[in-house]
Design a protein around this motif. Structure first.
Motif, PDB file in Angstrom:
ATOM      1  N   ALA A  40      -5.309  10.889   5.074  1.00  0.00           N
ATOM      2  CA  ALA A  40      -4.153  11.011   4.156  1.00  0.00           C
ATOM      3  C   ALA A  40      -4.345   9.761   3.265  1.00  0.00           C
ATOM      4  O   ALA A  40      -3.865  10.022   2.305  1.00  0.00           O
ATOM      5  N   SER A  41      -4.371   8.440   3.826  1.00  0.00           N
ATOM      6  CA  SER A  41      -4.488   7.453   3.036  1.00  0.00           C
ATOM      7  C   SER A  41      -5.539   7.112   2.032  1.00  0.00           C
ATOM      8  O   SER A  41      -5.088   7.014   0.709  1.00  0.00           O
ATOM      9  N   LEU A  43      -6.866   9.994   0.570  1.00  0.00           N
ATOM     10  CA  LEU A  43      -6.462  10.814  -0.378  1.00  0.00           C
ATOM     11  C   LEU A  43      -5.342  10.743  -1.390  1.00  0.00           C
ATOM     12  O   LEU A  43      -5.417  10.729  -2.536  1.00  0.00           O
ATOM     13  N   PHE A  44      -4.293   9.908  -0.745  1.00  0.00           N
ATOM     14  CA  PHE A  44      -3.167   9.700  -1.627  1.00  0.00           C
ATOM     15  C   PHE A  44      -2.817   8.365  -2.207  1.00  0.00           C
ATOM     16  O   PHE A  44      -2.002   7.938  -2.989  1.00  0.00           O
ATOM     17  N   LEU A  45      -3.505   7.272  -1.554  1.00  0.00           N
ATOM     18  CA  LEU A  45      -3.104   5.907  -2.018  1.00  0.00           C
ATOM     19  C   LEU A  45      -4.151   5.705  -2.992  1.00  0.00           C
ATOM     20  O   LEU A  45      -5.384   6.037  -3.027  1.00  0.00           O
ATOM     21  N   PRO A  46      -3.829   4.713  -3.874  1.00  0.00           N
ATOM     22  CA  PRO A  46      -4.841   4.302  -5.169  1.00  0.00           C
ATOM     23  C   PRO A  46      -5.706   3.363  -4.632  1.00  0.00           C
ATOM     24  O   PRO A  46      -5.476   2.041  -5.042  1.00  0.00           O
ATOM     25  N   ILE A  47      -6.659   3.781  -3.880  1.00  0.00           N
ATOM     26  CA  ILE A  47      -7.867   2.924  -3.451  1.00  0.00           C
ATOM     27  C   ILE A  47      -8.484   1.959  -4.520  1.00  0.00           C
ATOM     28  O   ILE A  47      -8.666   0.830  -4.176  1.00  0.00           O
ATOM     29  N   MET A  69       1.163  -0.028  -4.385  1.00  0.00           N
ATOM     30  CA  MET A  69       1.418   0.916  -3.636  1.00  0.00           C
ATOM     31  C   MET A  69       2.643   1.830  -4.119  1.00  0.00           C
ATOM     32  O   MET A  69       2.893   2.950  -4.080  1.00  0.00           O
ATOM     33  N   ALA A  70       3.693   0.840  -4.438  1.00  0.00           N
ATOM     34  CA  ALA A  70       5.067   1.475  -4.558  1.00  0.00           C
ATOM     35  C   ALA A  70       4.965   2.022  -6.029  1.00  0.00           C
ATOM     36  O   ALA A  70       5.671   3.142  -6.205  1.00  0.00           O
ATOM     37  N   ALA A  71       4.459   1.523  -6.988  1.00  0.00           N
ATOM     38  CA  ALA A  71       4.418   1.962  -8.481  1.00  0.00           C
ATOM     39  C   ALA A  71       3.342   3.377  -8.597  1.00  0.00           C
ATOM     40  O   ALA A  71       3.520   4.121  -9.330  1.00  0.00           O
ATOM     41  N   GLU A  72       2.372   3.332  -7.919  1.00  0.00           N
ATOM     42  CA  GLU A  72       1.077   4.427  -8.098  1.00  0.00           C
ATOM     43  C   GLU A  72       1.345   5.347  -6.984  1.00  0.00           C
ATOM     44  O   GLU A  72       0.504   6.122  -7.124  1.00  0.00           O
ATOM     45  N   THR A  73       2.033   5.377  -6.049  1.00  0.00           N
ATOM     46  CA  THR A  73       2.236   6.426  -5.182  1.00  0.00           C
ATOM     47  C   THR A  73       3.281   7.320  -5.171  1.00  0.00           C
ATOM     48  O   THR A  73       4.438   6.496  -5.228  1.00  0.00           O
ATOM     49  N   ASP A  74       3.358   8.643  -5.160  1.00  0.00           N
ATOM     50  CA  ASP A  74       4.173   9.341  -5.636  1.00  0.00           C
ATOM     51  C   ASP A  74       4.951   9.545  -4.274  1.00  0.00           C
ATOM     52  O   ASP A  74       4.888   9.198  -3.203  1.00  0.00           O
TER      53      ASP A  74
END
Length: 145
Positions: A40-41, A43-47, A69-74
């Motif tokens: 899940a990380s 897939l969803f985090l801005p790696i 992570m706060a700005a780029e993760t919905d």
């Protein structure tokens, strides 16, 4: 001691899902929760943005990672990752306290009085929680009948 172990398992699972299950030696669930969280990380985090930020060498770098992570993760992704961590913490807590998903009638042999898992009758300790067991005297059992 059981409550302390359960709280420690929950705390470890909040930090990294699956780590609490490793503490209680539930290897399959540990691998499942860790794999689910890492997948899940990924897939969803801005790696790509996190790797571009460079390695963590100071406390200021941690705030940079947190800001990215706060700005780029919905909100849905944050909820999903938090849900996995919370579910892993709850599951490891209940399993550390001895509440398993299998019913009590499922075991056929002797069980440990401490953790409730099935044990080998030939051992003098529980191989799950290392509780020392009192040896069973066969003469005492026949005299009680």
């Amino acid at each position: 001691m059981t409550w302390l172990r359960a709280l420690l398992a929950a705390g470890l699972s909040v930090i990294m899902p699956g780590a609490g299950h490793v503490l209680i030696r539930d290897w399959l669930r540990a691998a499942a929760f860790a794999g689910l969280f890492v997948s899940a990380s990924a897939l969803f985090l801005p790696i790509d943005q996190l790797t571009a930020a460079g390695p963590v060498t100071s406390v200021d770098d941690i705030t940079v990672y947190a800001d990215i992570m706060a700005a780029e993760t919905d909100a849905i992704a944050q909820f999903l990752l938090s849900f996995i961590a919370l579910f892993a913490a709850i599951d490891s807590t209940f399993r550390a306290l001895g509440h398993s998903s299998v019913g009590a009638d499922a075991t056929e042999g002797p069980t440990c009085p401490e953790c409730g898992k099935e044990i080998d009758a030939d051992l003098e300790f529980c191989h799950w929680c290392t509780t020392r067991l009192e040896p069973v005297d066969p003469e005492a059992e026949t005299n009680d009948l």
